[in-house]
Design an enzyme around this catalytic site. Sequence first.
Site, PDB file in Angstrom:
ATOM      1  N   LYS A  34      86.457  53.982  -0.177  1.00  0.00           N
ATOM      2  CA  LYS A  34      85.300  53.820  -1.063  1.00  0.00           C
ATOM      3  C   LYS A  34      84.105  53.248  -0.288  1.00  0.00           C
ATOM      4  CE  LYS A  34      87.186  49.369  -2.023  1.00  0.00           C
ATOM      5  NZ  LYS A  34      88.388  48.722  -2.500  1.00  0.00           N
ATOM      6  N   TYR A 254      60.026  34.296  13.148  1.00  0.00           N
ATOM      7  CA  TYR A 254      59.567  33.840  11.831  1.00  0.00           C
ATOM      8  C   TYR A 254      60.046  32.423  11.535  1.00  0.00           C
ATOM      9  CZ  TYR A 254      58.157  38.570  10.460  1.00  0.00           C
ATOM     10  OH  TYR A 254      57.539  39.780  10.365  1.00  0.00           O
TER      11      TYR A 254
HETATM   12  C1  LIG Z   1      89.348  48.278  -1.762  1.00  0.00           C
HETATM   13  C2  LIG Z   1      90.685  48.242  -2.357  1.00  0.00           C
HETATM   14  C3  LIG Z   1      91.816  48.167  -1.554  1.00  0.00           C
HETATM   15  C4  LIG Z   1      91.757  47.974  -0.052  1.00  0.00           C
HETATM   16  O1  LIG Z   1      91.599  46.618   0.251  1.00  0.00           O
HETATM   17  P1  LIG Z   1      91.507  46.094   1.767  1.00  0.00           P
HETATM   18  O2  LIG Z   1      91.405  44.628   1.627  1.00  0.00           O
HETATM   19  O3  LIG Z   1      90.253  46.691   2.322  1.00  0.00           O
HETATM   20  O4  LIG Z   1      92.710  46.567   2.463  1.00  0.00           O
HETATM   21  C5  LIG Z   1      93.046  48.243  -2.164  1.00  0.00           C
HETATM   22  N1  LIG Z   1      93.150  48.363  -3.516  1.00  0.00           N
HETATM   23  C6  LIG Z   1      92.076  48.426  -4.315  1.00  0.00           C
HETATM   24  C7  LIG Z   1      92.251  48.555  -5.775  1.00  0.00           C
HETATM   25  C8  LIG Z   1      90.818  48.359  -3.778  1.00  0.00           C
HETATM   26  O5  LIG Z   1      89.750  48.413  -4.576  1.00  0.00           O
END
Ligand SMILES: *Cc1c(COP(=O)(O)O)cnc(C)c1O
Length: 358
Positions: A34, A254
């Site tokens: 994702k 800055y």
């Molecule tokens: C993003 C996600 C993962 C993966 O988690 P990591 O900590 O990146 O391994 C697993 N399960 C769900 C439901 C997620 O949203």
Amino acid sequence: MRATRAIIDLAALRHNLAQARAAAPATRIMAAIKANGYGHGLERIGHALSDADALGVACLAEAQRLREVGVTTPIVLLEGFFDADELPLIAQLGLETNLHHEPQLLALEQTEVAQPITVWVKVDTGMHRLGFAPEEVGLVVERLRRCRGDVRLRGFMTHLACADDLDDPLTPLQLERFAAATAGLPGERAIANSAGLLGWPAARVEWARPGIMLYGVSPFLGGRGEAEGLRPVMTLTSRLIARHTVARGEAIGYGATYRCAGPTLVGVVAVGYGDGYPRHAPSGTPVLVNGQRVPLIGRVSMDMITVDLSAQPEAMVGDPVILWGRGLPVEEVAEMAGTMAYELLCGVAPRVAVEETG
Ligand SMILES: *Cc1c(COP(=O)(O)O)cnc(C)c1O
């Protein structure tokens, strides 16, 4: 041309997938890709991980993009669907969807889609974000069975809130609640994120959903990917675009937050928060110039950062710089900036050119 680049090492990605498989040979891998493949490019990562048993995305739009570019691996919508009108396309694209609350269940009961819909029931075992309460699961399964449409129950999922801390007592409690909630119910189980997969043997069931480890990053508090046998997939690089000596007592950047204690050879690097480099990285955050560590000094600007080149007086305009990745763990930069590697990787801006290797 501005040299700011994210180099994506697909050989490292495949190596990390092999490490995930090696950690639990009997467990199938639903790779979390994702958020634009954790900032590495959704289509690129979707293709490169076509060997995973499934891909996990956040929403239909991400899944649709993957199907459009020819990714045929099973895809699971980790947050399920947001509106009932997504159901026909979910079925048509052969996606699997999480089912985490009553409105989604009602939508399934009230929609009769031409093709079958495959669902995972999400169980809230203690994270209290998404999922049905453990005591509701039996009834949910019963209602799915009675749906008029062709609804197929694939299995059950839960998500661990504290698996990154190997001493946290919530994880065993979540595992226990999940086992109790799903006992005797037919279907597959999916529990572990990266930390669960690497650190909690009891979480290694039929499926795991690793994300961050596939990109070469340790899922553990204070951890480093290398210690887990992982290789960084993204290396964020740029070049020195200026160097000059600043007199003792003068301030840099800055807000004039960094004042030179003596004559200081300052290098300017073409990368800033407009590229996704963290604005909160303080003076002292390591940067690799010609492969050697030098400290960031002064505030991060939108397009530039400044570094102290005192340890590298021979450095020239055009010399290569690494902000994180090969030779400089992104975990370390994230810790300095008071955030985590996930956020840095996801936050690389669209203007950063991407180059693939491996
Ligand atoms: C993003 C996600 C993962 C993966 O988690 P990591 O900590 O990146 O391994 C697993 N399960 C769900 C439901 C997620 O949203």
